[in-house]
Design an enzyme around this catalytic site. Sequence first.
Site, mmCIF file in Angstrom:
data_model
loop_
_atom_site.group_PDB
_atom_site.id
_atom_site.type_symbol
_atom_site.label_atom_id
_atom_site.label_comp_id
_atom_site.label_asym_id
_atom_site.label_seq_id
_atom_site.Cartn_x
_atom_site.Cartn_y
_atom_site.Cartn_z
ATOM 1 N N GLU A 198 0.800 -1.232 0.000
ATOM 2 C CA GLU A 198 0.000 0.000 0.000
ATOM 3 C C GLU A 198 0.829 1.277 0.000
ATOM 4 O OE1 GLU A 198 -2.994 0.235 2.978
ATOM 5 O OE2 GLU A 198 -3.908 -1.665 2.435
ATOM 6 N N GLU A 389 -5.185 -8.481 1.620
ATOM 7 C CA GLU A 389 -5.580 -8.131 2.993
ATOM 8 C C GLU A 389 -7.070 -7.842 3.039
ATOM 9 O OE1 GLU A 389 -3.652 -4.859 5.007
ATOM 10 O OE2 GLU A 389 -1.667 -5.666 4.541
HETATM 11 C C1 GCO Z 1 -2.185 -1.570 6.039
HETATM 12 C C2 GCO Z 1 -1.406 -2.671 6.466
HETATM 13 C C3 GCO Z 1 -1.595 -3.346 7.725
HETATM 14 C C4 GCO Z 1 -2.634 -2.813 8.685
HETATM 15 C C5 GCO Z 1 -4.024 -3.253 8.335
HETATM 16 C C6 GCO Z 1 -5.085 -2.779 9.303
HETATM 17 O O1 GCO Z 1 -2.374 -1.581 4.899
HETATM 18 O O2 GCO Z 1 -2.531 -0.677 6.764
HETATM 19 O O3 GCO Z 1 -1.028 -3.524 5.456
HETATM 20 O O4 GCO Z 1 -0.330 -3.135 8.187
HETATM 21 O O5 GCO Z 1 -2.328 -3.235 9.955
HETATM 22 O O6 GCO Z 1 -4.362 -2.784 7.091
HETATM 23 O O7 GCO Z 1 -5.125 -1.401 9.332
#
Ligand code: GCO
Length: 478
Positions: A198, A389
């Site tokens: 991201e 995710e």
């Molecule tokens: C993100 C991450 C994770 C976070 C999850 C929850 O994109 O923010 O990959 O590290 O912990 O998304 O917020």
Amino acid sequence: MKRREFLKHSSQLSLLLLANNYLPLHFSQSNHLSKSDFGDHFKWGVASAAYQIEGAWNIDGKSPSIWDTFTQKRKNIKDGSNGNVACDFYHKYESDIALVKSLNFDIFRFSFSWTRILPNGIGEVNQKGIDFYHRVIDRCLEVGLEPWPTIYHWDLPEILSQKGGWVNRDIIAWFEEFTDVLTKEYGDKVKNWMVLNEAASFCGAGYFAGAHAPGKISFKKYYDTVHHSNMVSGASGRIIRANVSDANIGTTISCSWVDPKNQKNKHVKAAKKWDAFLNRLYLDPIIGRGYPTDAGTFFKKIADRVPASDFDKLKFDWDFMGVQNYTRTVAKAAIFPPVLWSLFVPPNKRGVPQDQITDMNWEVSPDGFYKILKQFGTYPELNNIIVTENGAAFKDVLLDGQVNDQQRVQFFKDYLSSVLKAKKEGVPINGYFVWSFMDNFEWAEGYRPRFGLVYVDYNTQKRIVKNSGLWFKEFLKD
Ligand code: GCO
């Protein structure tokens, strides 16, 4: 990008979020799901990230990352905590990886800590760091889990940050070197690679909102980080391709379906800008579509700063695209701030019932997930999508050694129904990773939000499988 990264964590900017009475659509599904509906080749995994779980922040030759230094200022993190110990995965990886397998997952997503491998960011390699990830990878292979590492999950070497970090164009060469070391070292055992986690989040929250490391607040810096992160994606992809001939190469982007507050033209326009900002800015350039300049001057400004010779280098031939989703966004036009001339409307100001708002203040929206997957389904360039995710933080209660997280179980049933629906309608989705395997350090939020399938008692480091973990175990069993 989830609303958190860009605005919600930023106390300055979140004050700008204004109230209104938007009523969301409700989504209901029958939830009669079975693993076989997704097909034999569908991948099932859990995700994690080095800084959020490893701990061992200063041992065996590791130098500080920007998160080590950022968390030293206690006020940067809501509960004043840090990742110095986190889940102590550095010492508990053997049993943790066995626990992932015991829940019947096939793949494990983790990330490399750059400063364990290259304490100076570039140059000399730290053998103890190299050895640690050999042990992690070997343990995965031993228990029958495919390792799916992410090269960069936000923990930039502090030493490189002092040279400008993502603002400095040299990040492209630094990152190439890091990729080269990793792929030469592990390429014979690891075939699935993800470049960035991201970019929207670490650029937006790190250099614009200042809520994440390295805590900068600057438009100019932000513009440069956007382009450099997009350049790094392709540059790193090409190194992986050269060093691991049979690699399966992807990267990950955050996404969020955007609805306008209502159908008034000005709000519809605001929604289009947010869609470009959240869903296109870090995707379109790296698949050869260029910057989304049709969405307004903000995007033209970014594109105008880009040297013409960069455009060809932005594109890479990805084997898969990782998409990460948590919520949906509602946009409204506004006179301030001037950047996008629009704002988010927070869930409690648009009539979302409290039990549909997570502990991160994100609306549970499986329907939004379905819609954004369908949007990606219209991109001919995206022929292999993996959900890298998806998950939710709720207030878990440990009672008599059990965590009955029914809300999370329902969340997964609803979101998986959306994946299945989009897949059946032709969106090429071939895998799903839960965020997260276990509770962990949630960046600027500290340890309060719990996202895990496994509960972590941070005092004892005891792991307790939540009912959601048991649900997956049953769901995934052959
Ligand atoms: C993100 C991450 C994770 C976070 C999850 C929850 O994109 O923010 O990959 O590290 O912990 O998304 O917020």
